[in-house]
Write an enzyme that holds these catalytic residues in place. Structure first.
Site, short mmCIF file in Angstrom:
data_model
loop_
_atom_site.label_atom_id
_atom_site.label_comp_id
_atom_site.label_asym_id
_atom_site.label_seq_id
_atom_site.Cartn_x
_atom_site.Cartn_y
_atom_site.Cartn_z
N LEU A 144 -5.10 -16.48 70.44
CA LEU A 144 -3.80 -15.47 70.26
C LEU A 144 -4.52 -14.28 71.16
O LEU A 144 -5.78 -13.70 71.32
CB LEU A 144 -3.49 -14.96 68.85
CG LEU A 144 -4.47 -14.15 68.22
CD1 LEU A 144 -4.65 -12.70 68.24
CD2 LEU A 144 -4.07 -14.39 66.42
N ALA A 204 -12.30 -20.40 78.08
CA ALA A 204 -11.12 -20.09 78.18
C ALA A 204 -10.99 -18.57 78.57
O ALA A 204 -10.25 -18.15 79.47
CB ALA A 204 -10.11 -20.35 76.88
N LEU A 208 -10.10 -16.75 82.13
CA LEU A 208 -9.06 -15.67 82.22
C LEU A 208 -9.66 -14.43 82.80
O LEU A 208 -8.62 -13.89 83.68
CB LEU A 208 -8.28 -15.45 80.76
CG LEU A 208 -7.46 -16.53 80.18
CD1 LEU A 208 -7.52 -16.21 78.81
CD2 LEU A 208 -6.32 -16.66 80.87
N CYS A 257 -13.15 -9.33 73.34
CA CYS A 257 -13.60 -10.57 73.32
C CYS A 257 -14.14 -10.89 74.97
O CYS A 257 -15.01 -11.51 74.97
CB CYS A 257 -12.60 -11.51 73.42
SG CYS A 257 -11.78 -11.17 71.58
C1 UGA Z 1 -7.66 -12.55 75.09
C2 UGA Z 1 -7.39 -13.83 75.71
O1 UGA Z 1 -6.16 -13.73 76.28
C3 UGA Z 1 -6.67 -14.65 74.37
O2 UGA Z 1 -6.50 -15.92 74.44
C4 UGA Z 1 -8.04 -14.71 73.31
O3 UGA Z 1 -7.70 -15.20 72.22
C5 UGA Z 1 -8.50 -13.37 72.80
O4 UGA Z 1 -8.99 -12.61 74.28
C6 UGA Z 1 -9.66 -13.31 72.09
O5 UGA Z 1 -10.72 -14.09 72.43
O6 UGA Z 1 -9.45 -13.00 70.74
P1 UGA Z 1 -6.72 -10.12 74.37
O7 UGA Z 1 -8.07 -9.56 74.76
O8 UGA Z 1 -6.23 -9.65 73.22
O9 UGA Z 1 -6.83 -11.60 74.50
O10 UGA Z 1 -5.71 -9.62 75.69
P2 UGA Z 1 -5.51 -10.15 77.12
O11 UGA Z 1 -4.05 -10.22 77.10
O12 UGA Z 1 -6.22 -11.46 77.64
O13 UGA Z 1 -6.16 -8.93 77.89
C7 UGA Z 1 -7.21 -8.60 78.26
C8 UGA Z 1 -7.37 -7.59 79.07
O14 UGA Z 1 -7.08 -7.85 80.62
C9 UGA Z 1 -6.49 -6.37 79.03
O15 UGA Z 1 -7.13 -5.06 79.18
C10 UGA Z 1 -5.50 -6.38 79.88
O16 UGA Z 1 -4.84 -5.39 80.19
C11 UGA Z 1 -6.25 -7.07 81.01
N1 UGA Z 1 -5.10 -7.90 81.96
C12 UGA Z 1 -4.65 -9.10 81.69
C13 UGA Z 1 -5.18 -7.61 83.37
O17 UGA Z 1 -5.98 -6.45 83.63
N2 UGA Z 1 -4.41 -8.10 84.18
C14 UGA Z 1 -3.83 -9.39 83.84
O18 UGA Z 1 -3.26 -10.09 84.59
C15 UGA Z 1 -3.93 -9.57 82.41
#
Ligand code: UGA
Length: 446
Positions: A144, A204, A208, A257
């Protein structure tokens, strides 16, 4: 656990935490974290088959058949692997506590993200017991994302369960498959061996984060060449092999994370004698640090090479929108960079100010915390938008502009604002991966 309880009324879910204050909050309507939709789920199951407690751990362990271990596994700060691998002391203490209070066989689930082969170590601790008990350790990583957690849990892309290929392992895996099958379509529940499951979680997150670092590297190039990073992301994302998601250039990725998991992966590669693979993944983190530092450097250079004594309104402290979490937030990294330049900071966020104050530590003394974005911008030379809260897109920027010092700058670290409109109002506008819109000629710094 709240979502499991909601969908499995036939099971009793007891959440134990040593932090009494947090447990009290979980038992109230002021949950300790801001997460859209969570309170509604908790309210439906709490008191029915969902309980939060900070006492009688011995009884709860003794009575349970399945234990999800979700203790924190921060990056180790000491000894071997410091700054890289996970600190497993809480996990190991929990395993020993489970052993001490158990009087029947149990399934133990690794929910915390852990280095590959941790399950083996835990199994060794648990199964070396004189009580004749058997513990089957499974890996069930969580995918999530914060801010969309409930949606992600209700409708997951996949649920991953890793276990041993032994009769005991298969039986335990089936038990957990059946649990999730209460609401997740069976074809989305995948089972693997333990190590694949542990590694898939790290990989994963690494993939990302790598996409974000990749597009951020391109954003730097776009700013130099006149290409627009959003147009580039759109064009490449239309290729179905690449796909459009996680290509949003930003001031950087944050959260508890990504960095931790990549560091874990790097350490794993290094400790397996694979320095090239380690260096490859480490670069994802270096690029993220570069992006944060570049954002500050761009601000300094745009604002006539000095920020000393200048009031700057920082919009956003959370690492992403819809969460109160500020762990590893790029917003706070930028704040520290701006403080090093002796800027006067006013930090504004709808839900994360309290966590920001804690995370900034000693630096918090130098920051004004302000919930109202209009007040935050009054008398400011610049605004830096660092979290993509929708609230920030709905503000009256003309009113804000009129209350600021001239020339006024806006640095949109999330590309969420209408830059043409802002420019028309009189702002000098800097976006990520786009040419700046300026009301004066900027002299090249080189
Ligand atoms: C991330 C993963 O997406 C989840 O699948 C995973 O379970 C989680 O880590 C974990 O290991 O607990 P999260 O850290 O809650 O989730 O949030 P994300 O939506 O992945 O965003 C992470 C960072 O990347 C944020 O600072 C967001 O603003 C940034 N981001 C995201 C970008 O700068 N560009 C994007 O296109 C997407």
């Amino acid at each position: 656990m709240a979502v499991i309880a909601l969908h499995c009324p036939q099971h009793t879910v007891t959440v134990f935490d040593i932090n009494k204050k947090k447990v009290a909050e979980w038992n109230s309507d002021q949950l300790p974290i801001y997460e859209p939709g969570l309170l509604e789920v908790v309210q439906q199951a709490r008191g029915r088959n969902l309980f939060f407690t900070a006492s009688d751990i011995d009884r709860h362990i003794a009575e349970s058949e399945i234990i999800f271990v979700s203790v924190n596994t921060p990056t180790k700060t000491f000894g071997q692997g410091a700054g890289r691998t996970a600190d497993l002391q809480y996990w190991e203490k929990t395993a020993r506590m489970i052993l001490e209070h158990s009087s029947s066989d149990k399934i133990i689930i690794e929910k915390s993200t852990l280095p590959v082969r941790t399950a083996q170590a835990m199994e060794n601790i648990l199964n070396t017991n004189a009580k004749g008990l058997h513990f089957e350790v499974l890996s069930n990583p969580e995918f999530l994302a914060e801010g969309s957690a409930i949606q992600d849990l209700e409708n997951p892309d996949r649920v991953l369960i890793g276990g041993h290929d032994t009769p005991g392992g298969k039986k335990a895996v089936q038990t957990i498959v059946d649990l999730y099958a209460n609401w997740v379509p069976r074809e989305r529940i995948i089972t693997t061996n333990l190590w694949s499951s542990e590694l898939s979680k790290l990989v994963a997150n690494a993939f990302l984060a790598q996409r974000i670092s990749s597009i951020n590297a391109i954003s730097a190039l776009c700013e130099k060449t006149g290409a627009d990073v959003e147009e580039v992301a759109y064009a490449i994302g239309m290729d179905s092999r690449i796909g459009p998601r996680f290509l949003k250039a930003s001031v950087g990725f944050g959260g508890s994370c990504f960095k931790k998991d990549i560091l874990n992966l790097v350490y794993l590669c290094e400790s397996q004698g694979l320095p090239e693979a380690a260096a490859y993944w480490e670069q994802v983190i270096r690029m993220n640090e570069y992006q944060e530092a570049r954002f500050v450097a761009n601000m300094v250079s745009a604002m006539f090479n000095t920020l000393a004594g200048k009031r700057i309104a920082v919009y956003g402290a959370a690492f992403k929108a819809n969460t109160s979490d500020t762990r590893e937030s790029p917003a706070l990294a930028v704040c520290r960079g701006l403080l090093a330049e002796k800027a006067e900071l006013v930090l504004c966020d709808p839900h994360a100010l309290e966590n920001a104050r804690l995370d900034l530590g000693d630096d918090a003394r130098l920051v004004t915390f302000e919930i109202d974005p209009y007040i935050a911008a009054e008398g400011a030379h610049a605004i830096a938008v660092l979290t993509e809260w929708e609230d920030f897109t709905r503000l009256d920027y003309k009113r804000i502009f009129d209350s600021m010092v001239n020339p006024s700058f806006i640095f949109d670290g999330r590309n969420i604002l209408d830059r043409a409109k802002l420019f028309e109002m009189g702002f000098n506008v800097f976006s990520i991966g786009k040419e700046p819109l300026l009301h004066f000629n900027q002299h090249p710094t080189e």
